[in-house]
Design a protein around this motif. Structure first.
Motif, PDB file in Angstrom:
ATOM      1  N   ARG A  20      24.915 -26.880  62.869  1.00 55.67           N
ATOM      2  CA  ARG A  20      24.855 -27.208  61.446  1.00 55.67           C
ATOM      3  C   ARG A  20      24.576 -25.959  60.620  1.00 55.67           C
ATOM      4  O   ARG A  20      25.161 -25.770  59.548  1.00 55.67           O
ATOM      5  CB  ARG A  20      23.772 -28.259  61.204  1.00 55.67           C
ATOM      6  CG  ARG A  20      23.661 -28.698  59.749  1.00 55.67           C
ATOM      7  CD  ARG A  20      22.564 -29.720  59.560  1.00 55.67           C
ATOM      8  NE  ARG A  20      22.801 -30.910  60.372  1.00 55.67           N
ATOM      9  CZ  ARG A  20      21.933 -31.922  60.436  1.00 55.67           C
ATOM     10  NH1 ARG A  20      20.784 -31.871  59.771  1.00 55.67           N
ATOM     11  NH2 ARG A  20      22.212 -32.986  61.181  1.00 55.67           N
ATOM     12  N   VAL A  21      23.678 -25.094  61.111  1.00 59.76           N
ATOM     13  CA  VAL A  21      23.390 -23.846  60.407  1.00 59.76           C
ATOM     14  C   VAL A  21      24.647 -22.991  60.323  1.00 59.76           C
ATOM     15  O   VAL A  21      24.957 -22.402  59.276  1.00 59.76           O
ATOM     16  CB  VAL A  21      22.238 -23.084  61.098  1.00 59.76           C
ATOM     17  CG1 VAL A  21      22.109 -21.680  60.525  1.00 59.76           C
ATOM     18  CG2 VAL A  21      20.937 -23.850  60.941  1.00 59.76           C
ATOM     19  N   ASN A  51      26.992 -24.388  57.775  1.00 62.44           N
ATOM     20  CA  ASN A  51      26.511 -24.224  56.404  1.00 62.44           C
ATOM     21  C   ASN A  51      26.656 -22.794  55.884  1.00 62.44           C
ATOM     22  O   ASN A  51      26.397 -22.533  54.711  1.00 62.44           O
ATOM     23  CB  ASN A  51      25.051 -24.659  56.303  1.00 62.44           C
ATOM     24  CG  ASN A  51      24.897 -26.165  56.357  1.00 62.44           C
ATOM     25  OD1 ASN A  51      25.811 -26.897  56.014  1.00 62.44           O
ATOM     26  ND2 ASN A  51      23.737 -26.633  56.800  1.00 62.44           N
ATOM     27  N   ASP A  61      22.407 -28.049  47.210  1.00 62.00           N
ATOM     28  CA  ASP A  61      21.660 -26.832  46.853  1.00 62.00           C
ATOM     29  C   ASP A  61      22.520 -25.893  46.002  1.00 62.00           C
ATOM     30  O   ASP A  61      22.034 -25.322  45.010  1.00 62.00           O
ATOM     31  CB  ASP A  61      21.201 -26.117  48.123  1.00 62.00           C
ATOM     32  CG  ASP A  61      20.143 -26.908  48.882  1.00 62.00           C
ATOM     33  OD1 ASP A  61      19.485 -27.751  48.242  1.00 62.00           O
ATOM     34  OD2 ASP A  61      19.978 -26.685  50.095  1.00 62.00           O
ATOM     35  N   TRP A  62      23.787 -25.724  46.398  1.00 57.44           N
ATOM     36  CA  TRP A  62      24.676 -24.867  45.612  1.00 57.44           C
ATOM     37  C   TRP A  62      24.943 -25.464  44.235  1.00 57.44           C
ATOM     38  O   TRP A  62      25.042 -24.736  43.234  1.00 57.44           O
ATOM     39  CB  TRP A  62      25.992 -24.656  46.357  1.00 57.44           C
ATOM     40  CG  TRP A  62      25.937 -23.555  47.378  1.00 57.44           C
ATOM     41  CD1 TRP A  62      25.889 -23.691  48.726  1.00 57.44           C
ATOM     42  CD2 TRP A  62      25.919 -22.158  47.100  1.00 57.44           C
ATOM     43  NE1 TRP A  62      25.834 -22.464  49.324  1.00 57.44           N
ATOM     44  CE2 TRP A  62      25.864 -21.496  48.344  1.00 57.44           C
ATOM     45  CE3 TRP A  62      25.944 -21.404  45.943  1.00 57.44           C
ATOM     46  CZ2 TRP A  62      25.832 -20.114  48.455  1.00 57.44           C
ATOM     47  CZ3 TRP A  62      25.920 -20.020  46.049  1.00 57.44           C
ATOM     48  CH2 TRP A  62      25.857 -19.384  47.288  1.00 57.44           C
ATOM     49  N   ARG A 108      32.904 -29.362  47.502  1.00 56.61           N
ATOM     50  CA  ARG A 108      33.033 -28.034  48.110  1.00 56.61           C
ATOM     51  C   ARG A 108      34.042 -27.183  47.345  1.00 56.61           C
ATOM     52  O   ARG A 108      33.792 -25.999  47.085  1.00 56.61           O
ATOM     53  CB  ARG A 108      33.469 -28.181  49.572  1.00 56.61           C
ATOM     54  CG  ARG A 108      32.425 -28.752  50.514  1.00 56.61           C
ATOM     55  CD  ARG A 108      33.068 -29.086  51.846  1.00 56.61           C
ATOM     56  NE  ARG A 108      32.116 -29.580  52.834  1.00 56.61           N
ATOM     57  CZ  ARG A 108      32.489 -30.206  53.953  1.00 56.61           C
ATOM     58  NH1 ARG A 108      33.774 -30.405  54.202  1.00 56.61           N
ATOM     59  NH2 ARG A 108      31.588 -30.623  54.806  1.00 56.61           N
ATOM     60  N   MET A 139      30.243 -26.731  54.873  1.00 59.08           N
ATOM     61  CA  MET A 139      28.818 -27.033  54.691  1.00 59.08           C
ATOM     62  C   MET A 139      28.606 -28.529  54.463  1.00 59.08           C
ATOM     63  O   MET A 139      29.492 -29.240  53.978  1.00 59.08           O
ATOM     64  CB  MET A 139      28.245 -26.220  53.532  1.00 59.08           C
ATOM     65  CG  MET A 139      28.853 -26.488  52.178  1.00 59.08           C
ATOM     66  SD  MET A 139      28.235 -25.305  50.949  1.00 59.08           S
ATOM     67  CE  MET A 139      29.061 -25.890  49.480  1.00 59.08           C
ATOM     68  N   ASP A 140      27.394 -28.989  54.815  1.00 57.56           N
ATOM     69  CA  ASP A 140      27.085 -30.410  54.709  1.00 57.56           C
ATOM     70  C   ASP A 140      26.658 -30.758  53.292  1.00 57.56           C
ATOM     71  O   ASP A 140      26.609 -29.914  52.394  1.00 57.56           O
ATOM     72  CB  ASP A 140      26.006 -30.802  55.723  1.00 57.56           C
ATOM     73  CG  ASP A 140      24.710 -30.014  55.545  1.00 57.56           C
ATOM     74  OD1 ASP A 140      24.496 -29.434  54.463  1.00 57.56           O
ATOM     75  OD2 ASP A 140      23.906 -29.987  56.490  1.00 57.56           O
ATOM     76  N   SER A 184      23.762 -31.699  52.068  1.00 58.92           N
ATOM     77  CA  SER A 184      22.499 -31.133  51.612  1.00 58.92           C
ATOM     78  C   SER A 184      22.687 -29.714  51.086  1.00 58.92           C
ATOM     79  O   SER A 184      22.186 -29.357  50.009  1.00 58.92           O
ATOM     80  CB  SER A 184      21.480 -31.144  52.761  1.00 58.92           C
ATOM     81  OG  SER A 184      20.281 -30.511  52.376  1.00 58.92           O
ATOM     82  N   THR A 185      23.419 -28.890  51.808  1.00 62.33           N
ATOM     83  CA  THR A 185      23.687 -27.529  51.355  1.00 62.33           C
ATOM     84  C   THR A 185      24.573 -27.531  50.117  1.00 62.33           C
ATOM     85  O   THR A 185      24.395 -26.706  49.215  1.00 62.33           O
ATOM     86  CB  THR A 185      24.354 -26.719  52.486  1.00 62.33           C
ATOM     87  OG1 THR A 185      23.551 -26.805  53.661  1.00 62.33           O
ATOM     88  CG2 THR A 185      24.507 -25.267  52.094  1.00 62.33           C
ATOM     89  N   THR A 186      25.509 -28.456  50.068  1.00 60.81           N
ATOM     90  CA  THR A 186      26.347 -28.580  48.872  1.00 60.81           C
ATOM     91  C   THR A 186      25.496 -28.886  47.647  1.00 60.81           C
ATOM     92  O   THR A 186      25.709 -28.322  46.566  1.00 60.81           O
ATOM     93  CB  THR A 186      27.394 -29.690  49.081  1.00 60.81           C
ATOM     94  OG1 THR A 186      28.196 -29.379  50.224  1.00 60.81           O
ATOM     95  CG2 THR A 186      28.286 -29.825  47.859  1.00 60.81           C
TER      96      THR A 186
END
Length: 294
Positions: free
Chosen positions: A40-41, A44, A57-58, A77, A50-51, A53-55
Motif C-alpha cells: 500500500r505504501v 501511494n 490528503d492530497w 486521482r 494511491m488509495d 485515504s492518500t487521495t
C-alpha cells in the motif's frame, strides 16, 4: 497476499512441536499484514495508484472539496494529477497536453481568436466532473484578458471499405422447363475474392460524396429525449461533414443526451454528454469523418 510459511525456515525438529507451529502461524499472519501495508505504501507513492485515504490528503492540500458519493476514485486521482501539473510557464502546448489528459487525444479542438482575445475549446465531454475540472484548469492557466468559451462537440467516424469477388454463375433451368417460384432462374456463389477489403481502393471523391450524404441525411436533433430542434446548419469540407445548431437556456439548463434523427424520425446517433447551458445560447457541432478502412 499469499500466506507466508515461517516453519520452512526452521530446523525439522522444531516443526513437530505444536507451540512452534502456532508461533509460525502467528508470525506468518503478521508478515502477511506487513507485506500488505508495504504494498500500500508503494502504491501511494504514485497518484495513479494511491488509495482513497492518500487521495483525501492530497485533496486537502489543494483545498478540493470532494464528493465520494458522485465522484469516482479514478476521477479524483485525475483531478489531483491535473492540479500537480499546474506550474508556469503556461503555453498552448501545455494546454494541449492538459486537454489530452482530460479528454483524450483527438477529442478536442482549440481555436484562438487573437484580435478579440478569445480562446475557444471544442471538446467532447460526457461527464460533468471533467467539464468542471476543465473550467478550473482554464481559470488557473489563462491570462486574465483572455476570454474562455467552451464549445460542445460530438465526433464520430465512418469506415468505408470495398471488396471484389469472382462469382461462378449457374442456370437452374433449361429453356421451356422453368417451374415458377421453385428455384431462381440464375444463381451464383462467391468463388474467389480477388480484392480484400483491407486493400486501399476508394478514391477521395467518393469519401467526400459520402460525407455530404451523411450531413444531408440528418434532419433534426432531439435534446434530453424531448426537445426537438430543426434549425440545423450543414457543411462539408472534404471527407468531414459537420452539423451545427443552438440550444437556448430557456429550453433547458443542461444537455445530457443528444439524438440525431432522419426525415422519418429514426434515431441515427445517440450520445451521452454533459453541457451546462450557462449562457443565453450554446452552439453545438457534430463532426463526422468518412474514411477508408476495414
Amino acid at each position: 497476499m499469499p500466506e507466508i510459511d515461517i516453519c520452512q525456515y526452521w530446523p525439522p525438529w522444531f516443526r513437530e512441536i505444536l507451540d512452534f507451529q502456532a508461533l509460525c502461524r502467528t508470525e506468518g499472519e503478521e508478515l502477511r499484514v506487513m507485506a500488505m501495508f508495504m504494498a500500500r505504501v508503494r502504491a501511494n507513492l504514485f497518484v495513479q495508484t494511491m488509495d482513497e485515504s492518500t487521495t483525501a490528503d492530497w485533496e486537502a492540500i489543494f483545498h478540493i472539496v470532494a464528493n465520494p458519493v458522485t465522484e469516482t476514485l479514478a476521477f479524483r486521482r485525475d483531478r489531483i494529477l491535473n492540479r500537480l501539473s499546474m506550474h508556469p510557464p503556461f503555453t498552448l502546448t501545455f494546454l494541449y497536453q492538459r486537454l489530452d489528459a482530460l479528454f483524450g487525444p483527438g477529442n478536442w479542438e482549440v481555436e484562438v481568436d487573437y484580435p478579440n482575445y478569445t480562446l475557444y475549446i471544442e471538446a467532447a465531454v460526457e461527464d460533468q466532473q471533467y467539464f468542471s475540472e476543465m473550467s478550473v484548469t482554464m481559470d488557473i492557466i489563462k491570462p486574465c484578458h483572455i476570454v474562455y468559451i467552451s464549445r460542445p462537440r460530438v465526433a464520430a467516424s465512418f469506415l468505408v471499405s470495398e471488396s471484389i469477388a469472382r462469382t461462378l454463375g449457374e442456370y437452374n433451368y433449361i429453356l421451356g422447363s422453368w417451374e415458377l417460384g421453385r428455384l431462381p432462374f440464375f444463381s451464383g456463389d462467391e468463388e474467389e475474392v480477388v480484392k480484400m477489403a483491407g486493400q486501399p481502393s476508394i478514391q477521395q471523391a467518393f469519401l467526400d460524396q459520402a460525407a455530404g450524404f451523411v450531413a444531408n441525411d440528418i434532419k433534426s436533433v432531439r435534446i434530453n429525449g424531448s426537445i426537438v430542434i430543426t434549425a440545423l446548419s450543414r457543411s462539408t469540407v472534404g471527407n468531414v461533414a459537420s452539423v451545427g445548431y443552438r440550444v437556448l437556456r430557456e429550453q433547458t439548463e443542461e444537455v445530457t443526451q443528444i439524438e440525431l434523427l432522419d426525415q422519418a424520425g429514426t434515431v441515427l446517433t445517440s450520445s451521452a454528454v454533459y453541457v451546462p447551458i450557462a449562457e443565453e445560447t450554446v452552439a453545438f457541432r457534430h463532426a463526422f469523418i468518412v474514411k477508408e478502412g476495414a
